[in-house]
Motif scaffolding. Structure first.
Motif, PDB file in Angstrom:
ATOM      1  N   GLU A 155       0.816  -1.217   0.000  1.00 52.77           N
ATOM      2  CA  GLU A 155       0.000   0.000   0.000  1.00 52.77           C
ATOM      3  C   GLU A 155       0.850   1.268   0.000  1.00 52.77           C
ATOM      4  N   GLN A 156       2.046   1.184   0.584  1.00 56.14           N
ATOM      5  CA  GLN A 156       2.920   2.353   0.680  1.00 56.14           C
ATOM      6  C   GLN A 156       3.840   2.514  -0.529  1.00 56.14           C
ATOM      7  N   ALA A 157       3.795   1.556  -1.451  1.00 60.63           N
ATOM      8  CA  ALA A 157       4.710   1.562  -2.602  1.00 60.63           C
ATOM      9  C   ALA A 157       4.120   2.385  -3.735  1.00 60.63           C
ATOM     10  N   VAL A 158       4.034   3.683  -3.510  1.00 56.71           N
ATOM     11  CA  VAL A 158       3.453   4.601  -4.498  1.00 56.71           C
ATOM     12  C   VAL A 158       4.483   5.670  -4.849  1.00 56.71           C
TER      13      VAL A 158
ATOM     14  N   GLU B 204       7.921   5.823 -10.653  1.00 57.86           N
ATOM     15  CA  GLU B 204       7.289   5.035 -11.701  1.00 57.86           C
ATOM     16  C   GLU B 204       8.350   4.277 -12.493  1.00 57.86           C
ATOM     17  N   GLY B 205       8.098   3.000 -12.743  1.00 54.97           N
ATOM     18  CA  GLY B 205       9.032   2.169 -13.505  1.00 54.97           C
ATOM     19  C   GLY B 205       9.951   1.327 -12.639  1.00 54.97           C
ATOM     20  N   MET B 206       9.971   1.577 -11.350  1.00 58.89           N
ATOM     21  CA  MET B 206      10.739   0.708 -10.455  1.00 58.89           C
ATOM     22  C   MET B 206      10.016  -0.628 -10.290  1.00 58.89           C
ATOM     23  N   VAL B 207      10.774  -1.705 -10.188  1.00 62.18           N
ATOM     24  CA  VAL B 207      10.226  -3.035  -9.927  1.00 62.18           C
ATOM     25  C   VAL B 207      11.053  -3.660  -8.810  1.00 62.18           C
ATOM     26  N   PHE B 208      10.378  -4.098  -7.749  1.00 63.89           N
ATOM     27  CA  PHE B 208      11.095  -4.705  -6.632  1.00 63.89           C
ATOM     28  C   PHE B 208      10.204  -5.683  -5.886  1.00 63.89           C
ATOM     29  N   THR B 209      10.852  -6.493  -5.061  1.00 58.54           N
ATOM     30  CA  THR B 209      10.120  -7.439  -4.226  1.00 58.54           C
ATOM     31  C   THR B 209       9.916  -6.860  -2.836  1.00 58.54           C
ATOM     32  N   ILE B 210       8.802  -7.218  -2.246  1.00 58.45           N
ATOM     33  CA  ILE B 210       8.551  -7.001  -0.825  1.00 58.45           C
ATOM     34  C   ILE B 210       8.289  -8.382  -0.253  1.00 58.45           C
ATOM     35  N   GLU B 211       9.023  -8.784   0.778  1.00 60.95           N
ATOM     36  CA  GLU B 211       8.988 -10.185   1.208  1.00 60.95           C
ATOM     37  C   GLU B 211       9.196 -10.334   2.717  1.00 60.95           C
ATOM     38  N   PRO B 212       8.305  -9.775   3.523  1.00 56.19           N
ATOM     39  CA  PRO B 212       8.505  -9.830   4.976  1.00 56.19           C
ATOM     40  C   PRO B 212       8.577 -11.253   5.512  1.00 56.19           C
ATOM     41  N   MET B 213       9.525 -11.462   6.417  1.00 51.46           N
ATOM     42  CA  MET B 213       9.675 -12.705   7.171  1.00 51.46           C
ATOM     43  C   MET B 213       9.425 -12.377   8.637  1.00 51.46           C
ATOM     44  N   LEU B 214       8.406 -12.988   9.217  1.00 47.44           N
ATOM     45  CA  LEU B 214       8.020 -12.714  10.602  1.00 47.44           C
ATOM     46  C   LEU B 214       8.258 -13.950  11.458  1.00 47.44           C
ATOM     47  N   ASN B 215       8.679 -13.718  12.681  1.00 48.41           N
ATOM     48  CA  ASN B 215       8.938 -14.795  13.636  1.00 48.41           C
ATOM     49  C   ASN B 215       7.997 -14.692  14.826  1.00 48.41           C
ATOM     50  N   VAL B 216       7.671 -15.837  15.393  1.00 52.01           N
ATOM     51  CA  VAL B 216       6.894 -15.865  16.633  1.00 52.01           C
ATOM     52  C   VAL B 216       7.754 -15.356  17.788  1.00 52.01           C
ATOM     53  N   GLY B 217       9.036 -15.709  17.777  1.00 48.27           N
ATOM     54  CA  GLY B 217       9.957 -15.268  18.829  1.00 48.27           C
ATOM     55  C   GLY B 217      10.730 -14.032  18.408  1.00 48.27           C
TER      56      GLY B 217
ATOM     57  N   THR C 156       6.396  -9.686  -6.255  1.00 46.22           N
ATOM     58  CA  THR C 156       7.125  -8.746  -7.102  1.00 46.22           C
ATOM     59  C   THR C 156       6.135  -7.687  -7.558  1.00 46.22           C
ATOM     60  N   ILE C 157       6.485  -6.416  -7.346  1.00 47.21           N
ATOM     61  CA  ILE C 157       5.571  -5.338  -7.719  1.00 47.21           C
ATOM     62  C   ILE C 157       6.252  -4.363  -8.687  1.00 47.21           C
ATOM     63  N   ALA C 158       5.443  -3.765  -9.552  1.00 48.06           N
ATOM     64  CA  ALA C 158       5.904  -2.721 -10.458  1.00 48.06           C
ATOM     65  C   ALA C 158       5.201  -1.424 -10.089  1.00 48.06           C
ATOM     66  N   ILE C 159       5.945  -0.327 -10.079  1.00 50.04           N
ATOM     67  CA  ILE C 159       5.389   0.959  -9.697  1.00 50.04           C
ATOM     68  C   ILE C 159       4.896   1.688 -10.941  1.00 50.04           C
ATOM     69  N   THR C 160       3.635   2.090 -10.934  1.00 52.98           N
ATOM     70  CA  THR C 160       3.055   2.864 -12.023  1.00 52.98           C
ATOM     71  C   THR C 160       2.579   4.211 -11.470  1.00 52.98           C
ATOM     72  N   SER C 161       2.171   5.091 -12.366  1.00 54.67           N
ATOM     73  CA  SER C 161       1.657   6.396 -11.928  1.00 54.67           C
ATOM     74  C   SER C 161       0.396   6.246 -11.094  1.00 54.67           C
ATOM     75  N   GLN C 162      -0.284   5.117 -11.256  1.00 56.15           N
ATOM     76  CA  GLN C 162      -1.516   4.855 -10.505  1.00 56.15           C
ATOM     77  C   GLN C 162      -1.265   4.065  -9.224  1.00 56.15           C
ATOM     78  N   GLY C 163       0.010   3.718  -8.965  1.00 51.60           N
ATOM     79  CA  GLY C 163       0.340   2.937  -7.780  1.00 51.60           C
ATOM     80  C   GLY C 163       0.963   1.609  -8.158  1.00 51.60           C
ATOM     81  N   PRO C 164       1.114   0.702  -7.177  1.00 55.10           N
ATOM     82  CA  PRO C 164       1.788  -0.565  -7.449  1.00 55.10           C
ATOM     83  C   PRO C 164       0.892  -1.575  -8.166  1.00 55.10           C
ATOM     84  N   ILE C 165       1.498  -2.309  -9.076  1.00 54.25           N
ATOM     85  CA  ILE C 165       0.857  -3.463  -9.702  1.00 54.25           C
ATOM     86  C   ILE C 165       1.567  -4.713  -9.217  1.00 54.25           C
ATOM     87  N   ILE C 166       0.829  -5.676  -8.718  1.00 47.47           N
ATOM     88  CA  ILE C 166       1.416  -6.936  -8.264  1.00 47.47           C
ATOM     89  C   ILE C 166       1.569  -7.856  -9.468  1.00 47.47           C
TER      90      ILE C 166
END
Length: 248
Positions: A135-138, A194-207, A234-244
């Motif tokens: 949601e923040q990748a704009v 706009e035009g950037m492409v990157f991964t967002i890949e959170p890893m969460l732990n119980v501990g 993997t998301i691509a940034i467009t003028s309208q926001g991120p595309i998954i």
């Protein structure tokens, strides 16, 4: 240097992403007690071949498999194995797909049979934290806005965010700029354009968030033996926001 992708290049990455997402849909049907991550890995390699694609991980710095398969306390980069998955396990299947010179990367954590309420909550919150980040990748925001949103959401539910492994730019190479942490202050890092492409890949732990790597040099585990989960797009940034690009 951050490489800005053209519309045509993003379309090619989208093709890789669709194959990858379709593969995950098939994996979801396979997950059950008694199956092995080795069988899943063999299926993935065959699926990609059938669709004219290749597994980018295989051969990367000597890595021998089409997927990473990380079970329970393994955070990431686990080897596919011939031991059966058990009722109550969680397993993350991570893969990078190449077709026509362009890549897409996505990981999903799966419940094996009936899992504990804690494990179920971990999977839910990890997936939700990914989308909080997206949601923040704009355009106009910074990478730190993505990072901060993930950390705040994860920690508000009592989970820790892994520090040692992060998201990354992707294109014709698996790892490009920018680096995308899943923790840290808002308003920091490269400006999202706009035009950037990157991964967002959170890893969460119980501990706690600390990790350690096995003697094989790949398998990363939680230091305290607690459960870990990961979701990645993997998301691509467009003028309208991120595309998954890897949407299931």
């Amino acid at each position: 240097m951050i490489t800005i992708k053209s519309k045509e290049q993003i379309e090619k990455m989208g093709r890789a992403g669709r194959i990858l997402a379709d593969c995950h849909k098939e994996i979801a049907k396979m997950i059950r007690p008694g199956i092995t991550s080795w069988e899943i890995d063999q299926f993935v390699e065959g699926f990609l071949t059938k669709h004219g694609a290749t597994p980018e991980q295989k051969g990367y710095h000597g890595y021998q498999y089409a997927t990473c398969a990380s079970v329970n306390d393994v955070i990431c980069h686990g080897f596919p194995k011939k031991e059966p998955l058990n009722d109550g396990d969680i397993v993350t299947i991570d893969m990078v797909v190449r077709i026509d010179g362009w890549l897409a990367d996505s990981a999903w954590s799966y419940a094996v049979g009936n899992i504990s309420p804690v494990a179920e909550k971990l999977l839910q919150v990890t997936k939700e934290s990914l989308y909080k980040g997206i949601e923040q990748a704009v355009p106009g925001n910074r990478i730190g806005d993505v990072s901060h949103a993930i950390q705040v959401y994860a920690e508000s539910h009592g989970f820790s965010v892994v520090r040692d492994f992060i998201g990354h730019g992707i294109g014709s190479e698996m790892h490009e700029e920018p680096q995308v942490p899943h923790y840290g202050p808002a308003g920091k890092g490269p400006r999202i354009k706009e035009g950037m492409v990157f991964t967002i890949e959170p890893m969460l732990n119980v501990g706690k968030y600390h990790s350690k790597v096995d003697q094989d040099g790949w398998t990363a585990r939680t230091y305290d033996g607690s459960l870990s989960a990961q979701y990645e797009h993997t998301i691509a940034i467009t003028s309208q926001g991120p595309i998954i690009l890897t949407e299931q």
